[in-house]
Design a protein around this motif. Structure first.
Motif, short mmCIF file in Angstrom:
data_model
loop_
_atom_site.label_atom_id
_atom_site.label_comp_id
_atom_site.label_asym_id
_atom_site.label_seq_id
_atom_site.Cartn_x
_atom_site.Cartn_y
_atom_site.Cartn_z
N VAL A 189 -0.21 -18.49 -23.07
CA VAL A 189 1.18 -18.43 -22.58
C VAL A 189 1.34 -19.07 -21.20
O VAL A 189 2.45 -19.12 -20.68
CB VAL A 189 1.66 -16.96 -22.53
CG1 VAL A 189 1.65 -16.36 -23.92
CG2 VAL A 189 0.81 -16.12 -21.57
N ALA A 190 0.24 -19.54 -20.62
CA ALA A 190 0.30 -20.13 -19.28
C ALA A 190 0.72 -21.60 -19.37
O ALA A 190 0.59 -22.24 -20.42
CB ALA A 190 -1.07 -20.01 -18.61
N PRO A 191 1.24 -22.17 -18.26
CA PRO A 191 1.55 -23.60 -18.22
C PRO A 191 0.30 -24.44 -18.47
O PRO A 191 -0.82 -23.96 -18.24
CB PRO A 191 2.08 -23.81 -16.79
CG PRO A 191 2.50 -22.45 -16.33
CD PRO A 191 1.58 -21.48 -17.01
N ALA A 232 -5.28 -21.93 -8.33
CA ALA A 232 -5.03 -20.74 -7.54
C ALA A 232 -4.02 -20.99 -6.43
O ALA A 232 -3.44 -20.06 -5.88
CB ALA A 232 -6.33 -20.21 -6.95
N GLY A 233 -3.85 -22.28 -6.08
CA GLY A 233 -2.88 -22.62 -5.04
C GLY A 233 -1.45 -22.63 -5.53
O GLY A 233 -0.52 -22.67 -4.71
N ARG A 234 -1.23 -22.59 -6.85
CA ARG A 234 0.13 -22.57 -7.39
C ARG A 234 0.51 -21.14 -7.75
O ARG A 234 -0.34 -20.35 -8.17
CB ARG A 234 0.21 -23.47 -8.63
CG ARG A 234 0.07 -24.96 -8.30
CD ARG A 234 0.39 -25.81 -9.53
NE ARG A 234 -0.68 -25.70 -10.52
CZ ARG A 234 -1.75 -26.50 -10.53
NH1 ARG A 234 -1.87 -27.44 -9.61
NH2 ARG A 234 -2.68 -26.36 -11.47
N PRO A 235 1.79 -20.80 -7.60
CA PRO A 235 2.22 -19.42 -7.87
C PRO A 235 1.85 -18.96 -9.28
O PRO A 235 1.35 -17.84 -9.47
CB PRO A 235 3.74 -19.47 -7.67
CG PRO A 235 3.95 -20.61 -6.75
CD PRO A 235 2.91 -21.62 -7.09
N GLU A 236 2.10 -19.83 -10.29
CA GLU A 236 1.80 -19.41 -11.65
C GLU A 236 0.29 -19.25 -11.87
O GLU A 236 -0.16 -18.41 -12.64
CB GLU A 236 2.38 -20.40 -12.67
CG GLU A 236 1.87 -21.83 -12.55
CD GLU A 236 2.67 -22.65 -11.55
OE1 GLU A 236 2.58 -23.90 -11.63
OE2 GLU A 236 3.38 -22.07 -10.72
#
Length: 458
Positions: free
Chosen positions: A82-84, A152-156
């Motif tokens: 379900v993740a981008p 890890a640097g992106r919110p999602e």
């Protein structure tokens, strides 16, 4: 599709690990299922592995660690679905790395089975193959793990990784709680391991008077099978019989009553044999009406459970039972009948028991050894445990190599082999082999009543 395939494989690994965890704790349906897959009794490599001292790591069964591992990876793969896309590859890559480390651990465990336990658990090996298949399915994502820092640097990405971390903690807690619950259930079963006194039989109802004065009344025992009608093809008769049988199989209490009656009948009709217990230590009065001979192995988990139950029962039995302890180590270092060692090092512990008996401190040694977690114990371990139990450790160290000690142990093993014993624990009551351990108390109660003892209280 590759992530879905890997997810299914990890869930299958979790299911097998869960089954092995329940088998480790002695859950009946799980034990039956594992025996069907691996073989029963001494042919079961799964049982040998589960009963070995290698089956636990840091106090938890290896199967519990496997269950937590597979559930954690399943959670990561579910999040990846379900993740981008940019986060999906990272999660899949991390799962690949975890599976690679897991396979190294699997190779180590396989080596333990091959070189330490000398038995193979087919279901354990199945989990290794499932891990390898999941790793193969996700191999194209192996480079994506390098981008974990970027994700890890992106919110999602942070959300997905945090969800996996917290989910893994929840999974670990759930597995720990499940293991504790299964352990409690096993402890409750141990408390009733020896069974309970048989309830007094209800008074028989008077037989009805015959319709014709010249015809004798006929009574039937509740367990007696009605005779088949003259017309053996009577469909109604056989249908009723089938229904009664099915009702017994569907009712756990009726089924247990059937097996208990069958075991009691087998015990009653068997012939008593003479057993040489001259070198065996005794717990309880020698004049007790129930003379029990226990063949045991200090590295057998089931023997440990039985030892705890007997230690509680004998002092409370009111002089009804005397237990003679006979060593039967499942170790071919001293047991020539065995093709391999199920419990390496058990011979050293058995020799220590003989020496402890010489010192008059067998009970202290017995309790200390059964309370220890041992893995291929050596003579030095036996001496240490004896010292902790209050024995003369220096004298016991010399006793272990004494020819008389070895001769006495060999005599006990020979006696067990003469009787055809193949597993531990095995009990004999007044010379008759006990078919089921959980019929111990009813049989002892029955033997004591023959000598005028009052019935045992529940």
């Amino acid at each position: 599709m590759r992530i879905v395939a890997a997810l299914c494989l990890c869930l299958a690994g979790a299911a097998v690990s869960g089954l092995l965890l329940m088998q480790h704790h002695g859950e009946g349906p799980a034990v039956s299922a594992v025996n069907q897959a691996c073989g029963d009794g001494q042919t079961s490599g799964c049982e040998d592995v589960a009963r070995s001292s290698w089956s636990r790591v840091a106090g938890l069964p290896v199967a519990a660690w496997g269950l937590a591992f597979y559930l954690s990876l399943s959670l990561a793969l579910a999040l990846a679905l379900v993740a981008p896309p940019e986060v999906r590859g990272t999660l899949a890559g991390l799962v690949v790395a975890a599976l690679a480390v897991g396979l190294l651990v699997d190779l180590l465990l396989l080596g333990v089975q091959a070189f330490a336990i000398h038995a193979y658990c087919a279901l354990c090996i199945l989990t290794y193959l499932l891990s390898a298949a999941a790793l193969f399915a996700l191999l194209p994502a192996r480079l994506a793990a390098r981008g974990a820092g970027g994700a890890a640097g992106r919110p999602e990405g942070r959300l997905a990784l945090a969800g996996w971390a917290f989910g893994t903690l929840a999974v670990a807690g759930a597995v720990f709680a499940a293991n504790a619950t299964l352990g409690s259930r096993a402890a409750r079963r141990q408390a009733t391991l020896l069974g309970a006194p048989a309830a007094a039989a209800p008074a028989a109802e008077p037989a009805p008077a015959p319709a014709n004065p010249g015809t004798p009344a006929v009574t039937a025992s509740p367990s007696a099978s009605p005779e088949a009608p003259a017309e053996s093809q009577d469909a109604k008769y056989w249908q009723e019989r089938a229904q009664r049988l099915q009702s017994t199989l569907d009712d756990p209490q009726k089924l247990e009553a059937y097996f208990a009656e069958k075991a009691q009948r087998e015990y009653d009709t068997s012939a008593a044999v003479s057993i040489d217990v001259a070198s065996a230590p005794l717990k309880g009065p020698a004049t007790a009406p129930a003379r029990v001979v226990e063949f045991s192995d200090f590295m057998c988990p089931f023997c440990r459970n039985l030892a705890g139950a007997l230690s509680q029962f004998v002092p409370q039995s009111g002089g009804r039972v005397a237990v003679y302890f006979m060593n039967y180590p499942l170790d071919n270092a001293c047991n020539p009948k065995l093709p391999r060692a199920t419990h390496p090092g058990a011979c050293h512990l058995a020799l220590g028991a003989i020496c402890a008996h010489y010192q008059g401190k067998f009970d202290a040694y017995h309790d200390r050894v059964f309370s220890a977690e041992l893995r291929n114990p050596q003579p030095a371990d036996v001496v240490r445990l004896a010292g902790e139990a209050g024995l003369n450790a220096a004298a016991l160290e010399g006793c272990l190599d004494d020819p008389k000690t070895k001769a006495d142990l060999a005599a006990q093993i020979a006696e067990a082999n003469r009787l055809g014993i193949t597993s531990t624990p095995t009990l004999y009551v007044n010379g008759k082999k006990l078919p089921r351990i959980n019929d111990f108390v009813p049989v002892v109660d029955k033997e004591a009543r023959k000598k005028g003892f009052p019935p045992l209280s529940p």
